[in-house]
Motif scaffolding. Structure first.
Motif, PDB file in Angstrom:
ATOM      1  N   ASN A   7       0.846  -1.165   0.000  1.00  0.00           N
ATOM      2  CA  ASN A   7       0.000   0.000   0.000  1.00  0.00           C
ATOM      3  C   ASN A   7       0.898   1.237   0.000  1.00  0.00           C
ATOM      4  O   ASN A   7       1.563   1.529   0.991  1.00  0.00           O
ATOM      5  N   ALA A  61      -0.015   3.996   2.659  1.00  0.00           N
ATOM      6  CA  ALA A  61       0.417   3.626   4.009  1.00  0.00           C
ATOM      7  C   ALA A  61       1.931   3.740   4.141  1.00  0.00           C
ATOM      8  O   ALA A  61       2.438   4.190   5.168  1.00  0.00           O
ATOM      9  N   ALA A  62       2.671   3.339   3.111  1.00  0.00           N
ATOM     10  CA  ALA A  62       4.128   3.442   3.150  1.00  0.00           C
ATOM     11  C   ALA A  62       4.561   4.906   3.242  1.00  0.00           C
ATOM     12  O   ALA A  62       5.482   5.243   3.988  1.00  0.00           O
ATOM     13  N   ALA A  81       2.765   7.373   4.497  1.00  0.00           N
ATOM     14  CA  ALA A  81       2.350   7.877   5.805  1.00  0.00           C
ATOM     15  C   ALA A  81       3.268   7.392   6.922  1.00  0.00           C
ATOM     16  O   ALA A  81       3.503   8.109   7.893  1.00  0.00           O
ATOM     17  N   ASN A  82       3.804   6.186   6.778  1.00  0.00           N
ATOM     18  CA  ASN A  82       4.635   5.599   7.831  1.00  0.00           C
ATOM     19  C   ASN A  82       6.132   5.741   7.570  1.00  0.00           C
ATOM     20  O   ASN A  82       6.932   5.188   8.300  1.00  0.00           O
ATOM     21  N   GLY A  83       6.507   6.445   6.504  1.00  0.00           N
ATOM     22  CA  GLY A  83       7.923   6.650   6.218  1.00  0.00           C
ATOM     23  C   GLY A  83       8.614   5.416   5.678  1.00  0.00           C
ATOM     24  O   GLY A  83       9.816   5.248   5.872  1.00  0.00           O
ATOM     25  N   GLY A  84       7.903   4.561   4.980  1.00  0.00           N
ATOM     26  CA  GLY A  84       8.492   3.357   4.398  1.00  0.00           C
ATOM     27  C   GLY A  84       9.180   3.680   3.074  1.00  0.00           C
ATOM     28  O   GLY A  84       8.612   3.447   2.007  1.00  0.00           O
ATOM     29  N   SER A 132       9.688   0.829   0.393  1.00  0.00           N
ATOM     30  CA  SER A 132       8.454   0.517  -0.340  1.00  0.00           C
ATOM     31  C   SER A 132       8.142   1.596  -1.363  1.00  0.00           C
ATOM     32  O   SER A 132       7.734   1.299  -2.491  1.00  0.00           O
TER      33      SER A 132
END
Length: 177
Positions: A1, A4-5, A7-10, A13
């Motif tokens: 996603n 989501a990546a 938003a979460n600092g991934g 990804s």
């Protein structure tokens, strides 16, 4: 996603998604590809303008914070802050100085030419403490060093996002301090 990546600092990804998306762009018709490239170029340009505004106004915020600390603690905070800045900066400078011979050897470039091309990048990096803000200067300097755009356009954004050699060393200095 991807959302989501982001938003979460991934970052890994996001980078993987961007690479797959870029490869997919090569498979669509030229009209669609041009439209998307124009769209993302406009977003990039707008983001760089916003970064410029933030860099322009940041000293005012820093001054306000420093004024508040000075008003509460007096001159004692100035000495501690100066010692902290010297300690952490020294660690960053030492790590950076180890990187210069590696860059010159790996790039097979004369020291003077490398330093002349790196000065604008170092000026931005020292004034902003932001890898992202330094990226446009890095891209311009890489052109001066005759690095192919296909190489610098992939390697430098990855380096800005993930490969900051001074980060761990300076974070260790902060923890020790």
């Amino acid at each position: 996603n991807v959302i989501a990546a982001a938003a979460n600092g991934g970052f890994l990804s996001l980078i993987l998604f961007a690479l797959i998306f870029a490869f997919a762009l090569t498979r669509i018709d030229a009209t669609g590809r041009t439209a998307l490239l124009t769209f993302f170029s406009a977003i990039r340009d707008a983001m760089l303008v916003m970064i410029g505004w933030i860099i322009w106004i940041a000293p005012i915020g820093v001054f306000a914070l420093a004024l508040t600390v000075a008003a509460k603690t007096g001159t004692a905070a100035v000495g501690a802050l100066f010692h902290y800045i010297v300690t952490v900066s020294s660690v960053g400078i030492v790590v950076s100085l180890f990187a210069v011979p590696v860059a010159i050897w790996g790039g097979r470039m004369a020291l003077g030419r490398f330093i002349r091309a790196s000065l604008p990048v170092l000026a931005v990096a020292l004034s902003t403490q932001s890898s992202l803000a330094s990226l446009p200067a890095m891209l311009r300097s890489s052109e001066e060093m005759d690095v192919p755009v296909a190489t610098s356009g992939v390697v430098l954004p990855l380096a800005v996002a993930m490969m900051r050699a001074t980060g761990p060393a300076m974070n260790l200095a902060v923890a020790i301090y």
